[in-house]
Structure formats: structure tokens, C-alpha cells
Design an enzyme around this catalytic site. Structure first.
Site, PDB file in Angstrom:
ATOM      1  N   SER A 551      33.585  38.502  43.232  1.00  0.00           N
ATOM      2  CA  SER A 551      33.941  37.768  44.454  1.00  0.00           C
ATOM      3  C   SER A 551      32.930  38.012  45.565  1.00  0.00           C
ATOM      4  CB  SER A 551      35.337  38.189  44.921  1.00  0.00           C
ATOM      5  OG  SER A 551      36.310  37.885  43.954  1.00  0.00           O
ATOM      6  N   GLU A 634      42.532  49.376  43.272  1.00  0.00           N
ATOM      7  CA  GLU A 634      42.504  47.923  43.399  1.00  0.00           C
ATOM      8  C   GLU A 634      43.903  47.346  43.232  1.00  0.00           C
ATOM      9  OE1 GLU A 634      40.062  44.078  41.652  1.00  0.00           O
ATOM     10  OE2 GLU A 634      40.265  45.858  40.398  1.00  0.00           O
TER      11      GLU A 634
END
Length: 776
Positions: A551, A634
Site C-alpha cells: 500500500s 498489524e
């Protein structure tokens, strides 16, 4: 099966001792032996065992010592009730001890308290509360049973229904309507003339009774609570009982889950244990998530309710806490016990199989004191969607130089966040939002989760939720900053002093933007199957390979990634953790267009890229342990309630704009989603608090990732439905109080959330094997 209660929760020594004592005592019953023995037989339980419980201090646990009690906390009461639920103990501790004790204690008749409460605490008598008059009468605030004054007596006329433990009661505490229309509470002995009982058998073998009062005379001396205190005393009693009933349901679902997992491990079909079938493993993982959500919500609600007093404001807070606990626990208990029957197959439908007893107990408990639907609606009416402004004035987040009240934080955000960025059609990248990051950094607010010694705010898990909630309510939607949320904490734990000095200040200030290089085209969710290689050449690694779904790689200055440094080792043993400069020769970035038209995702190619050996984090070939740690971080980041709360607030704003808030069908769907998010808060705080205590989280973080991503998808679906035709236009919809929302983009963004960071199917596999210990 791993006991997550022991691993995640921080009970003190006294509470732990009580929990173990209750577990040992009720374990004598096995799975429902007492329930089988006493079903259909009045009074429904063994009076000798009742006296044993009294001797252990349980019937008077919530009473003060001056009245023969133990001065126990609400938490301690829930610990006992959970163990009673696990054993399906037939003794009506809630109905015949805790509820009447609370009603008398919160009333205003010291003489009755002194006469009855010590006897109740010692197990010499049983009382019960008669308050409900119809299936729709869940709060008891408007009794129709009349109390007509006649000199120094009252004459009771009317009926009460669904009275629990009535067959064993020596006396009833009865709610009635006084001459001025106020609620009154009376103590009526079971042998009083004019009282008729009609028992009704329940599916679990216990019974409720219908009580009819025909000209029953009760002395004014038996007035438990007069018009000034009765309504509040009744409300407080019912809501404390709801929390205790939720604890009992938690025990029911926990034991049903354990029994079912034992069965899945041992029952064989097609030559292997049925617990190895992935379809059953995924259903089992969902049962686990429901159980742990329920436990987190219950513990949070108990903590909130334990410190409340008896004012009207406290009553409202206790009521919302009780309804949150009941809504989650009733839903979870029914879901888990129904699934347990399915997983047992045909034998689960027979009376000889114990699992059916757990379904029946869940059915009874989930219909007593209010259904899940009723409690969701009540919670939605009582609990503000956003923090009360007056209360915010006194709430302070953090400590020291970065301490800030919520009210001050709201004002600062309103004054500094660009209004045109509120509720953007897609999330803002780090590059776009850099001026905002710089403002946060100047205030010392850039890293709420970092320790203070590294420039962070050092906030507790609960404070992080409060802090982030204020950004969500303002419509701030920024792309996650992997440097702040993932790499920074990992370097603090595993990096060299040189790496910390070089990278942490630049991450904190926003000078350097990072991206993550984990996924690869062929590996998918099998992260250990990565093929990007790093071969040591003197003081440098030569990196070749490809990463995908990196990303915002096109905007990043640096990348942290997993590379294979020993191709001959087992998959997990030949992996290292490396930092690389995105401007290094040989790195090529190709952007990927997504369903919403954005290009956040990228492919990143490495062709003979040279990376200094000093950029190796941790030991060579020891990257897998750090990779799991970072994946845990995460998943915690992805599992943050903000990821679901932000679209929830937009959904509410759109519904207000479209005048849908009063639509009962729409409201029922919203109330359920709202509790899914608020319940996630409790689970998130419970998990992250483990890290605050200096311990590690394991596979349980997968529960957060599954719940938040699937909840977000459900929210996005209702958002799309609420927008109707406007939902499929490629444009934002204006909101009544400013800002806008792009329903289609919210819907699209929610789609891949269940895929990245390991698909939810993989997360369920992890839970099934690592927590539930099902066979591979």
C-alpha cells in the site's frame, strides 16, 4: 483448549481464589447432573447444597458484613455465576439470593433488612422478586398490580408472571402501583392469605410461576421501598441481575464450547477426526469469537457498574451496561449452543447427550430479564452514540505534558483539521495528510501507542480508544501509517541502538514514509512461502523478487520487508527482516487500480537491489518471529475499533439526513451493528491491555481482525442500502450537518479488509489450531 481467561485477564489474588473455589465446587456436578436430578421436582434444587453455598458466603456475597454478608463486589458475584453456568447448577442464586437481597438492601426499610437479610445470607430462607406482568414488560416501571391503602395495611389486587424460584420462596418482594401512581415494593410471605401460585414448567426442567393476589392484605411495616426509592431500587436490582445472568450465560456457552471441541477432537468420520474438517473449524472459530466477545463485554460492564452509585445518572449508566452485556451474552449463548447441537450431529438431539441441556439452559436464560432484541433497542436509547460533551470536560487522556481532556482535543481538532478533508470519498494518504501529521507531531500526539521515552504518548489501551474516537467522530479517514503502527514498535523491541536512533525520530516526525513488503504474488496468505531472496555479498544484501499489495509504495521513502536468506532451511527458518531505501537502484513500483478506482495498492519489483547489512533487523534467519510479532501488531491495528466506528458514524449521519433513525426496521439493524462496534471496543481493550502489562499476545489477535473487518462490511452494506439509488452513483452524498459520504467507495474499501493481513479464512484456521487445539 487454551484458557484465554487466564491468559488475557488480570484478576487479583482474592478474585482468582474465589473463581477457583467456585470452579472446584461446581465441578462436582459434572455436566448438569444436578439439573437432571431436579428437573420437574419442586423446589427445583437441593436445599442442603443451598446451605453449603451460604456457608461459603455466596448467598450473601453482595450484602454488607453488618447484615451477615461478605461485602463482595459485582465482579466476584459474576465469577461465581459463571462457574454455576458451566455446571448447569440448578440452584437459583440470582433469583433467590442476589435479586431479593439487592431489592431489600436498596429499599428504605431497615427493620425488614435486619429481619430477613441475615437469614438469607445464612441460607435459612429463600426470597424471590415478583415484578413482571407480561412478556413485553421488561423494566417493571409501570406495574398494574394495585396496592390500595386501608389504615395501616395495603390490599393487593393483580397478577405477576414469570416469577423465578417461586416454588422455593418463603416470601416474595412484589412491585405494585400505589395510590398516587408511584411504584412500591412489598414483602409478602408465601403463606399469605389471598395469594395463589400456578407453576409453569420450562424446557430446562425448572419452572416459573404466575402469582395472583386477591384481596391480599400486607402491613405497611412490610413496605420494602416507598415511592421515593422503589423505582430506583427495582431498576438497580434488575440491572445487576441482568449482569449476573449474562455471567451465567457466559459459563453456559464456555462449557458448551469446551464439550464440543472435545467431541470434534475424538469423533472420527471418513478415517479422521471431524475436528480436522475446515468447515467445522471455521464454525468453531466463530463460536470462540462469540465467547471471548461476551467475556470482554461482561468484564467491561462489570467494571463500569461496580463503581456506580444510586443516582439517576448512575442508574442510566448501569442500565446501558446491563443491556450491553445481556444483548451480547444472550445472542452468543444461543449461537454457540445451537452450533454445538449441529456439530454433535444426531447424538446431540438426544436427551442422553449433555450438550442438549446447555441449549435448554441458554434458551431459558436468554428469554429471562429481556431478549437480545429488547436490550439492543434499550442500549441504543440509553447510551449516546458519541461521548457526552459535559462528561468530556472532566475526562483526561494521558498524563504529563501531553495530557489532554476530550473537550480540549475536540476543540483543537475542529480548529486545525481542514474541513474539506472531513469524510473524504477515499482515505487520505500519508503524503496528502503530511501537514496534519506535522501538527500532531508538534503537539506530541503522533504516536499514541509508543512509550514516552521514544516520543510517544504512552497511552493505555482504553485511552487509545478514547483518543482515536475523537478523530473518528470528526470524519478523519487517514491511511494507516505502517511506520508508526508497525515498524516503530518492532524497532523499539528488536532494533539496534543505531537503528533506533536513525529511524524512530524520522518515523515520528513524518520525515520518512514507510511501506510494508510482506505479500507476494504466489504466496497469498501463506506468508512463509515467500520467494524474494536476499543474498549476502560482503557488507550488503543483494535482493531479487517481487512484493504485491504494498500500500502506497509509490509514495514511500523506505520499505520494511521479509526476505529469504537461507533457501535450504525450512520455510519459517530461512527468513530475515530487512529495511530498504525505495530510491535504491533496481526497485520498480507499479500501481494497481482497485474496484473503487483508487490506486493505493502497488506491485514492487526488486532487481539486484543492494541493501546494507546494517539494515538487517534482528538476527539473520530469525525474521519469522519478528514477522509474527509484526503481523500481530498489524492485526491489532486492523482490529482497532476506529476502523468500524468511522463508517458507523457516517452511516448514522446519512440515516439522519434521510430521516431513517425512527424507522424500526432500520433502527434494529443499526442497533445491532452499533453494539458489534461497541463490543469490539471491549475486546480490543482486553487484548491490548495484555501488552500494557508487558506480556505477549498470541493467536487471539486474529479474533480482532475477523470481527472488525466483517463488522465493517456489514456496516457498509447497510450504508449502501440506506443510500438507495444514490449508493451506486460514483459521487458523494451530502450529509445534513456538513461533510459527505461516498457509499460505494465505503462498500468497496470494506471488501479487501477481510483478505489482507491474512484472509479471515486463514485467521479462523489459526484460531482453530492454536487456541481450540483442533487437529490438522
Amino acid at each position: 483448549m487454551i484458557d484465554l481467561n487466564a491468559r488475557l485477564d488480570d484478576l487479583d489474588t482474592e478474585d482468582n481464589m474465589l473463581r477457583h473455589a467456585a470452579a472446584d465446587y461446581f465441578a462436582q456436578d459434572g455436566n448438569g447432573r444436578g439439573m437432571r436430578e431436579w428437573r420437574g421436582k419442586p423446589p427445583g434444587f437441593d436445599k442442603a447444597r443451598w446451605r453449603e453455598m451460604a456457608a461459603m458466603g455466596w448467598t450473601g456475597l453482595r450484602l454488607p458484613q453488618a447484615l451477615g454478608g461478605s461485602d463482595g463486589t459485582l465482579l466476584q458475584a459474576t465469577l461465581v455465576l459463571e462457574q454455576a453456568g458451566k455446571a448447569l447448577a440448578p440452584e437459583p442464586l440470582i433469583a433467590a439470593a442476589f435479586m431479593p437481597a439487592a431489592a431489600l438492601l436498596h429499599g428504605d426499610n431497615p427493620a425488614l433488612q435486619a429481619a430477613w437479610l441475615p437469614r438469607l445470607a445464612q441460607g435459612e430462607c429463600t426470597l424471590t422478586l415478583a415484578w413482571q406482568e407480561s412478556e413485553s414488560d421488561q423494566d417493571g416501571s409501570n406495574p398494574t398490580l394495585r396496592a390500595h391503602p386501608s389504615g395501616d395495611i395495603f390490599v393487593l389486587e393483580g397478577c405477576k408472571k414469570y416469577v423465578a424460584a417461586a416454588a422455593a420462596a418463603d416470601a416474595f418482594i412484589v412491585s405494585a402501583r400505589g395510590p398516587q401512581g408511584d411504584t412500591l415494593l412489598f414483602l409478602v410471605e408465601a403463606t399469605a392469605y389471598g395469594l395463589t401460585q400456578r407453576p409453569h414448567a420450562l424446557v430446562d426442567g425448572s419452572s416459573w410461576s404466575e402469582l395472583e393476589f386477591h384481596g391480599l392484605q400486607v402491613s405497611a411495616q412490610n413496605l420494602v421501598a416507598g415511592p421515593k426509592t422503589a423505582a430506583l431500587a427495582l431498576q438497580r436490582t434488575l440491572d445487576e441481575a441482568r449482569i449476573l445472568a449474562a455471567a451465567q450465560m457466559l459459563g453456559v456457552m464456555q462449557r458448551a464450547l469446551e464439550i464440543t471441541m472435545d467431541y470434534l477432537r475424538t469423533r472420527a468420520q471418513f478415517g479422521r477426526p471431524i475436528g480436522s474438517f475446515q468447515a467445522l473449524q471455521h464454525r468453531a472459530a466463530d463460536m470462540l469469537i462469540q465467547t471471548e466477545l461476551a467475556r470482554a463485554v461482561l468484564m467491561q460492564c462489570v467494571q463500569n457498574a461496580d463503581v456506580l452509585g444510586s443516582t439517576s445518572a448512575d442508574t442510566t449508566l448501569r442500565a446501558s451496561a446491563a443491556s450491553q452485556a445481556q444483548a451480547r451474552c444472550t445472542h452468543a449463548a444461543m449461537h454457540i449452543t445451537k452450533e454445538a447441537i449441529q456439530m454433535h450431529g444426531g447424538i446431540g438431539y438426544t436427551d442422553e447427550c449433555d450438550i442438549g441441556l446447555y441449549l435448554k439452559k441458554a434458551m431459558v436464560l436468554s428469554s429471562w430479564l429481556g431478549s437480545a432484541h429488547w436490550h439492543r433497542a434499550r442500549y441504543g436509547a440509553l447510551a449516546p452514540l458519541e461521548a457526552d460533551e459535559d462528561k468530556a470536560q472532566s475526562q483526561v487522556i494521558g498524563s504529563g505534558e501531553h495530557a489532554v481532556s476530550i473537550a480540549e482535543l475536540r476543540r483543537w481538532i475542529a480548529e486545525n483539521f481542514p474541513p474539506e478533508w472531513r469524510y473524504p470519498p477515499s482515505r487520505l494518504s500519508q503524503k496528502t495528510a503530511k501537514p496534519w501529521h506535522e501538527k500532531l507531531y508538534a503537539k506530541g500526539w503522533a504516536a499514541p501507542n509508543w512509550p514516552k521515552e521514544y516520543g510517544g504518548m504512552g497511552l493505555s489501551a482504553y485511552e487509545q480508544v478514547l483518543f482515536q474516537n475523537e478523530f473518528d467522530r470528526h470524519g478523519i479517514n487517514l491511511a494507516p501509517n505502517p511506520g508508526l503502527t508497525m515498524l516503530g514498535p518492532l524497532l523499539i523491541q528488536h532494533g539496534t541502538e543505531q537503528q533506533k536512533r536513525e529511524h524512530l525520530p524520522k518515523i515520528l516526525s513524518g520525515e520518512v514514509r514507510w511501506c510494508q513488503g510482506y505479500s507476494e504474488p504466489q504466496a497469498g496468505s501463506d506468508l512463509a512461502d515467500l520467494r524474494t531472496s536476499a543474498v549476502l555479498d560482503g557488507d550488503e544484501f543483494i535482493v531479487n523478487g517481487q512484493k504485491i499489495w504494498t500500500s502506497f509504495a509509490h509514495e514511500a521513502d523506505m520499505i520494511f520487508m521479509l526476505v529469504r536468506t537461507d533457501p535450504k532451511a525450512k520455510k519459517q527458518e530461512g527468513i530475515s527482516f530487512l529495511l530498504a531505501d525505495m530510491r535504491a537502484p533496481g526497485i520498480t513500483v507499479k500501481r494497481i487500480r482497485n474496484l473503487g478506482g483508487g490506486e493505493e495498492f502497488c506491485e514492487t519489483f526488486f532487481d539486484k537491489v543492494r541493501v546494507p547489512r546494517s539494515n538487517l533487523v534482528g538476527a539473520m534467519n530469525a525474521g519469522w518471529s519478528m514477522a509474527k510479532s509484526l503481523l500481530g501488531s498489524e492485526r491489532i491495528t486492523i482490529g482497532h475499533p476506529r476502523n468500524a466506528r468511522a463508517p458507523l458514524l457516517r452511516l448514522h449521519a446519512l440515516a439522519e439526513t434521510r430521516q431513517r433513525l425512527q424507522d424500526p426496521v432500520w433502527r434494529a439493524r443499526f442497533d445491532a451493528l452499533r453494539l458489534d462496534v461497541d463490543d469490539l471496543n471491549a475486546l480490543f481493550v482486553r487484548c491490548v491491555d495484555v501488552l500494557r502489562r508487558g506480556k505477549d499476545l498470541g493467536a487471539e489477535v486474529s479474533m480482532l481482525k475477523i470481527w472488525v473487518t466483517e463488522t465493517t462490511q456489514r456496516i457498509s452494506e447497510l450504508l449502501l442500502d440506506t443510500a438507495a439509488e444514490d449508493g451506486v452513483q460514483n459521487a458523494s452524498v451530502a450529509l445534513a450537518h456538513g461533510g459527505a459520504v461516498h457509499p460505494a467507495n465505503v462498500f468497496f474499501v470494506a471488501r479487501p479488509a477481510t483478505i489482507y493481513a491474512g484472509s479471515n479464512e486463514i485467521q479462523r484456521n489459526i484460531l482453530a489450531k492454536a487456541i481450540l487445539e483442533l487437529p490438522g
